[in-house]
Design a protein around this motif. Structure first.
Motif, short mmCIF file in Angstrom:
data_model
loop_
_atom_site.label_atom_id
_atom_site.label_comp_id
_atom_site.label_asym_id
_atom_site.label_seq_id
_atom_site.Cartn_x
_atom_site.Cartn_y
_atom_site.Cartn_z
N ALA A 152 0.83 -1.20 0.00
CA ALA A 152 0.00 0.00 0.00
C ALA A 152 0.87 1.26 0.00
O ALA A 152 1.80 1.38 0.78
CB ALA A 152 -0.90 0.01 1.23
N VAL A 153 0.53 2.18 -0.90
CA VAL A 153 1.26 3.45 -0.97
C VAL A 153 0.53 4.46 -0.09
O VAL A 153 -0.29 5.26 -0.56
CB VAL A 153 1.35 3.95 -2.43
CG1 VAL A 153 2.21 5.21 -2.49
CG2 VAL A 153 1.93 2.88 -3.33
N LEU A 154 0.78 4.37 1.20
CA LEU A 154 0.10 5.20 2.18
C LEU A 154 1.13 5.95 3.02
O LEU A 154 2.21 5.43 3.29
CB LEU A 154 -0.77 4.33 3.10
CG LEU A 154 -1.82 3.44 2.43
CD1 LEU A 154 -2.47 2.52 3.46
CD2 LEU A 154 -2.87 4.28 1.72
N ASN A 155 0.76 7.16 3.42
CA ASN A 155 1.65 7.96 4.26
C ASN A 155 1.30 7.73 5.73
O ASN A 155 0.18 8.05 6.15
CB ASN A 155 1.52 9.44 3.92
CG ASN A 155 2.58 10.29 4.58
OD1 ASN A 155 2.87 10.14 5.77
ND2 ASN A 155 3.18 11.19 3.82
N PRO A 156 2.21 7.19 6.53
CA PRO A 156 1.89 6.86 7.92
C PRO A 156 1.52 8.06 8.77
O PRO A 156 0.88 7.91 9.82
CB PRO A 156 3.16 6.18 8.43
CG PRO A 156 4.25 6.65 7.53
CD PRO A 156 3.61 6.83 6.20
N ALA A 157 1.88 9.27 8.34
CA ALA A 157 1.61 10.47 9.15
C ALA A 157 0.21 11.02 8.91
O ALA A 157 -0.27 11.85 9.69
CB ALA A 157 2.64 11.55 8.85
N PHE A 158 -0.46 10.58 7.83
CA PHE A 158 -1.78 11.10 7.49
C PHE A 158 -2.88 10.15 7.96
O PHE A 158 -2.67 8.96 8.15
CB PHE A 158 -1.90 11.32 5.99
CG PHE A 158 -0.99 12.39 5.45
CD1 PHE A 158 -0.68 13.51 6.20
CD2 PHE A 158 -0.44 12.29 4.19
CE1 PHE A 158 0.15 14.50 5.71
CE2 PHE A 158 0.40 13.26 3.68
CZ PHE A 158 0.69 14.38 4.45
N THR A 159 -4.07 10.72 8.13
CA THR A 159 -5.21 9.92 8.57
C THR A 159 -5.90 9.25 7.38
O THR A 159 -5.62 9.57 6.21
CB THR A 159 -6.24 10.81 9.29
OG1 THR A 159 -6.79 11.73 8.34
CG2 THR A 159 -5.62 11.57 10.45
N VAL A 160 -6.82 8.36 7.71
CA VAL A 160 -7.64 7.73 6.66
C VAL A 160 -8.40 8.81 5.89
O VAL A 160 -8.42 8.81 4.65
CB VAL A 160 -8.62 6.72 7.30
CG1 VAL A 160 -9.66 6.26 6.28
CG2 VAL A 160 -7.87 5.52 7.86
N ALA A 213 -16.86 6.46 -1.13
CA ALA A 213 -15.77 6.05 -0.25
C ALA A 213 -16.29 5.72 1.15
O ALA A 213 -15.91 4.70 1.74
CB ALA A 213 -14.71 7.13 -0.17
N HIS A 214 -17.18 6.56 1.67
CA HIS A 214 -17.72 6.32 3.00
C HIS A 214 -18.59 5.05 3.02
O HIS A 214 -18.59 4.31 4.01
CB HIS A 214 -18.54 7.53 3.46
CG HIS A 214 -17.69 8.74 3.69
ND1 HIS A 214 -18.21 10.03 3.69
CD2 HIS A 214 -16.36 8.87 3.92
CE1 HIS A 214 -17.23 10.90 3.93
NE2 HIS A 214 -16.10 10.22 4.06
N ARG A 253 -16.24 -2.28 7.21
CA ARG A 253 -16.29 -2.12 8.66
C ARG A 253 -15.01 -1.53 9.27
O ARG A 253 -14.44 -2.08 10.19
CB ARG A 253 -16.64 -3.45 9.33
CG ARG A 253 -18.05 -3.91 8.99
CD ARG A 253 -18.59 -4.91 9.97
NE ARG A 253 -20.00 -5.18 9.68
CZ ARG A 253 -20.72 -6.11 10.30
NH1 ARG A 253 -20.17 -6.84 11.25
NH2 ARG A 253 -21.98 -6.31 9.99
N PHE A 254 -14.59 -0.38 8.71
CA PHE A 254 -13.53 0.36 9.40
C PHE A 254 -13.76 1.86 9.35
O PHE A 254 -12.85 2.66 9.44
CB PHE A 254 -12.14 -0.05 8.89
CG PHE A 254 -11.72 0.52 7.56
CD1 PHE A 254 -10.68 1.44 7.48
CD2 PHE A 254 -12.33 0.12 6.39
CE1 PHE A 254 -10.27 1.96 6.27
CE2 PHE A 254 -11.92 0.63 5.17
CZ PHE A 254 -10.89 1.56 5.11
N ALA A 255 -15.06 2.24 9.28
CA ALA A 255 -15.41 3.67 9.31
C ALA A 255 -14.98 4.33 10.61
O ALA A 255 -14.71 5.53 10.65
CB ALA A 255 -16.92 3.84 9.10
N ALA A 256 -14.88 3.55 11.69
CA ALA A 256 -14.48 4.12 12.99
C ALA A 256 -13.04 4.59 12.99
O ALA A 256 -12.63 5.31 13.91
CB ALA A 256 -14.69 3.07 14.08
#
Length: 203
Positions: free
Chosen positions: A70-78, A97-98, A105-108
């Motif tokens: 996954a190309v995700l930035n660990p400092a940013f939120t979902v 997306a929502h 089941r990870f909207a929280a």
């Protein structure tokens, strides 16, 4: 998607030796192969990230690509990731997306930073980012890696619904536990695709 006689080599190492495949609308296809067999190389070529040495790839243009890493930035939120991709895709809102967050089941976790999430939860976000613009074609590299059993089942329920709407899938994995969801399933062996039920690799 139409793929014809795709070849790729790294130096003298020939990874792909003439790959052919056809994905029709509403087809859920899979490619299984050992680690190092060339699955990710093939998917990167189909996604347009890598140029084949020769061969033809004809795609619908708009697609969703879910890489294994996954190309995700660990400092940013979902939520921040969703907004970045909203801009990139030119979407008017984040309703889809929502909806996908709820299905998986990870909207929280929307306000959680990526660096605090488990590998399975990161993979859920990776999947949502590939799906949120409703592309007609999805290329998924180990899409359920790290999922628990419930998330794994929800993935296939989601895939089945998208397939019914005409979306095509290509899922690559090093192992397939259940062949039932697939309309077509190939093995990638010696740089070529052969039907998974053809143990001799004769096609």
């Amino acid at each position: 998607m139409e793929v014809g006689d795709v070849h790729k080599a790294y130096g003298r190492h020939r990874v792909l030796r003439g790959v052919d495949l056809t994905l029709y609308p509403g087809c859920l296809a899979g490619v299984v192969g050992e680690n190092g067999s060339g699955k990710s190389t093939l998917l990167r070529i189909l996604a347009g990230q890598l140029t084949p040495d020769r061969g033809v790839v004809v795609s619908p243009g708009r697609m969703g690509y879910c890489p294994q890493e996954a190309v995700l930035n660990p400092a940013f939120t979902v939520d921040q990731h969703l907004h970045f991709f909203q801009v990139a895709y030119g979407l008017p809102g984040l309703d889809r997306a929502h909806e996908l967050l709820e299905v998986l089941r990870f909207a929280a976790y929307r306000r959680h930073r990526i660096g605090t999430l488990s590998g399975g939860t990161r993979q859920k976000l990776n999947l949502v980012l590939a799906l949120m613009h409703d592309p007609p074609l999805l290329l998924l590299d180990e899409p359920y890696q790290g999922f628990d059993w419930e998330a794994y089942q929800r993935f296939w329920e989601l895939a089945d619904g998208l397939r019914a709407s005409g979306c095509s899938f290509l899922v690559v994995s090093h192992i397939v536990y259940d062949t039932a969801p697939f309309d077509r399933l190939w093995r990638l062996a010696d740089g070529r695709l052969v039907p998974a039920d053809d143990p001799a690799g004769t096609g």
